[in-house]
Design a protein around this motif. Structure first.
Motif, short mmCIF file in Angstrom:
data_model
loop_
_atom_site.label_atom_id
_atom_site.label_comp_id
_atom_site.label_asym_id
_atom_site.label_seq_id
_atom_site.Cartn_x
_atom_site.Cartn_y
_atom_site.Cartn_z
N LYS A 144 9.93 16.91 44.27
CA LYS A 144 10.10 18.49 44.28
C LYS A 144 11.01 18.69 43.09
CE LYS A 144 7.13 20.58 47.27
NZ LYS A 144 6.18 21.26 46.76
N VAL A 145 12.23 17.93 42.99
CA VAL A 145 12.98 18.04 41.74
C VAL A 145 12.48 17.82 40.61
CG1 VAL A 145 15.18 17.39 41.02
CG2 VAL A 145 15.18 17.89 43.27
N GLU A 146 11.69 16.63 40.52
CA GLU A 146 11.12 16.40 39.37
C GLU A 146 9.91 17.42 39.12
OE1 GLU A 146 9.31 14.62 35.92
OE2 GLU A 146 11.26 14.63 37.12
N GLU A 147 9.20 17.81 39.89
CA GLU A 147 8.02 18.97 39.82
C GLU A 147 8.78 20.27 39.22
OE1 GLU A 147 6.02 22.29 42.39
OE2 GLU A 147 6.15 20.15 43.40
N SER A 148 9.89 20.46 39.55
CA SER A 148 10.67 21.47 38.98
C SER A 148 11.14 21.37 37.31
CB SER A 148 11.76 22.07 39.70
OG SER A 148 11.63 22.65 41.22
N ARG A 149 11.55 20.31 37.26
CA ARG A 149 11.85 19.76 35.74
C ARG A 149 10.38 20.06 34.96
NH1 ARG A 149 10.97 16.58 31.98
NH2 ARG A 149 9.60 15.14 33.36
N VAL A 150 9.42 19.57 35.48
CA VAL A 150 8.05 19.61 34.60
C VAL A 150 7.81 20.93 34.38
CG1 VAL A 150 5.45 19.36 34.71
CG2 VAL A 150 7.13 17.80 35.16
N LYS A 151 8.09 22.17 35.41
CA LYS A 151 7.71 23.65 35.56
C LYS A 151 8.52 24.00 34.50
CE LYS A 151 4.27 23.66 38.42
NZ LYS A 151 2.95 23.91 38.10
N MET A 152 9.85 23.81 34.55
CA MET A 152 10.86 24.45 33.59
C MET A 152 10.29 24.11 32.13
SD MET A 152 14.75 23.56 34.89
CE MET A 152 14.63 22.01 34.73
N MET A 153 10.05 22.86 32.04
CA MET A 153 9.60 22.61 30.60
C MET A 153 8.23 23.52 30.22
SD MET A 153 12.43 21.10 30.10
CE MET A 153 12.21 20.50 28.38
N GLU A 154 7.37 23.33 31.23
CA GLU A 154 6.26 24.24 30.68
C GLU A 154 6.54 25.71 30.45
OE1 GLU A 154 3.52 23.65 34.06
OE2 GLU A 154 2.88 21.55 33.59
N GLY A 155 7.20 26.23 30.94
CA GLY A 155 7.93 27.60 30.56
C GLY A 155 8.45 27.45 29.28
N LEU A 156 9.30 26.74 28.79
CA LEU A 156 9.68 26.54 27.60
C LEU A 156 8.82 26.54 26.67
CD1 LEU A 156 12.95 24.68 28.29
CD2 LEU A 156 12.90 27.12 27.96
N ASP A 157 7.72 25.65 26.86
CA ASP A 157 6.63 25.26 26.00
C ASP A 157 6.02 26.67 25.79
OD1 ASP A 157 7.31 22.62 25.82
OD2 ASP A 157 5.55 22.09 27.35
N ARG A 158 5.47 27.44 26.91
CA ARG A 158 4.90 28.60 26.82
C ARG A 158 5.94 29.77 26.03
NH1 ARG A 158 2.25 33.23 31.01
NH2 ARG A 158 1.73 34.64 29.41
N LEU A 159 7.14 29.94 25.98
CA LEU A 159 7.92 30.84 25.53
C LEU A 159 7.79 30.56 23.97
CD1 LEU A 159 11.60 31.36 26.47
CD2 LEU A 159 11.10 31.42 24.23
N GLU A 160 7.60 28.85 23.48
CA GLU A 160 7.66 28.93 22.16
C GLU A 160 6.21 29.39 21.62
OE1 GLU A 160 8.83 24.70 21.52
OE2 GLU A 160 10.73 25.13 21.73
N ARG A 161 5.21 29.19 22.34
CA ARG A 161 4.01 29.59 21.96
C ARG A 161 4.10 31.15 21.82
NH1 ARG A 161 2.18 26.08 26.10
NH2 ARG A 161 1.60 27.58 27.29
N GLU A 162 4.73 31.83 22.87
CA GLU A 162 4.83 33.42 22.68
C GLU A 162 5.46 33.98 21.57
OE1 GLU A 162 3.11 35.41 24.57
OE2 GLU A 162 2.39 34.04 26.26
N ILE A 163 6.70 33.14 21.11
CA ILE A 163 7.54 33.61 20.02
C ILE A 163 7.05 33.02 18.68
CG2 ILE A 163 9.31 34.23 21.59
CD1 ILE A 163 10.67 31.44 20.28
N GLN A 164 5.81 32.23 18.78
CA GLN A 164 5.39 31.49 17.55
C GLN A 164 6.37 30.68 16.89
OE1 GLN A 164 2.99 34.02 15.02
NE2 GLN A 164 2.27 35.10 16.98
N GLY A 165 7.40 30.08 17.76
CA GLY A 165 8.58 29.15 17.18
C GLY A 165 9.47 29.84 16.41
N ASP A 166 9.61 31.27 16.59
CA ASP A 166 10.58 31.79 15.79
C ASP A 166 11.56 32.70 16.84
OD1 ASP A 166 11.94 33.68 14.45
OD2 ASP A 166 10.33 34.84 13.47
N PRO A 167 12.74 31.96 16.92
CA PRO A 167 13.86 32.39 17.85
C PRO A 167 14.14 33.93 17.74
CG PRO A 167 14.42 30.48 16.94
CD PRO A 167 13.30 30.74 16.18
#
Length: 259
Positions: A164-187
């Motif tokens: 479950k802990v590893e599953e959560s790490r994967v989900k966290m990183m998926e969320g960051l991947d989506r964040l970068e898509r939403e902002i088009q890589g621009d912080p």
């Protein structure tokens, strides 16, 4: 308005409580804080909200009891139309803000909490300071006595087992991947439109424990030992556009109401 008309019942360490504090502060709304001790807090919440799940934050706004950070955000938007808007009133932008808010409640909320607790426990972090440092001395003493019980409850409640802990790490990183898509890589960009919304607050607050931004409740203290796996993942995230976005939201948008 007397500050006691709006009271936030919270755990200081909770990132969902940080989300609601940020929500209130961004709207310029005064409030008092009532810090609760994990475990005994259930009796307080049962008195306040008969259907409470024992979770925080709970906001009492002029006698109205609100449980859950999303319900609080929706209420504050409706009840305070003259304050800065964090949720568009209608249309596609409203739908997108609310969809992203719900997404990060899940992707960052549950999963950041599970992964961070697991690594803090494994790494021998100073949990007494982390969980009870914001309380007065008598409560800190009580917290030290309660800590083994609190840890056992957290292990059971958040299912801190390796898969479950590893599953959560994967989900966290998926969320960051989506964040970068939403902002088009621009912080510098916001998630929706050209100004801060509850979607930005949700993502930034709920990833807060991972990035430990200056000005957040999770900023590292001088001399504090950071568990190795947390330090390594934190460094990797901060090297990404998503990590820089999270830092910028704290630097540029996390303004607190004087109380």
């Amino acid at each position: 308005m007397p500050q006691s008309e709006r009271i936030l019942y919270q755990f200081p360490i909770s990132h969902f409580c940080e989300k609601t504090r940020w929500n209130l502060d961004a709207k310029g709304l005064g409030y008092d804080i009532q810090n609760l001790v994990p475990g005994p807090h259930r009796r307080v919440l049962k008195r306040l909200a008969k259907n409470s799940r024992g979770s925080v934050p709970v906001l009492v706004d002029k006698g109205v009891v609100l449980v859950d950070s999303t319900d609080i955000a929706l209420h504050l938007e409706t009840a305070n139309p003259s304050t800065p808007s964090l949720i568009p009133a209608s249309g596609p932008e409203r739908e997108r803000v609310l969809e992203l808010e719900a997404y990060y409640d899940e992707a960052a909320g549950k999963h950041v909490r599970r992964w961070m607790y697991a690594k803090l426990f494994e790494g021998g972090a100073d949990l007494k300071r982390l969980m009870f440092g914001a309380f007065p001395a008598p409560v800190r003493l009580l917290g030290g006595l309660l800590l083994p019980v609190v840890k056992a409850l957290i292990r059971r409640q958040y299912n801190l087992v390796p898969p479950k802990v590893e599953e959560s790490r994967v989900k966290m990183m998926e969320g960051l991947d989506r964040l970068e898509r939403e902002i088009q890589g621009d912080p510098s960009r916001y998630l929706v439109g050209s100004s801060l919304s509850i979607a930005d607050i949700t993502a930034a607050a709920l990833y807060g424990p991972l990035v430990a931004a200056e000005g957040s409740p999770y900023a590292a203290q001088p001399g504090e030992a950071i568990p190795k796996e947390i330090a390594e993942l934190r460094a990797a995230v901060l090297a990404r556009p998503a990590g820089q976005w999270l830092l910028r939201r704290y630097q540029e948008d996390r303004r607190r109401v004087a109380r």
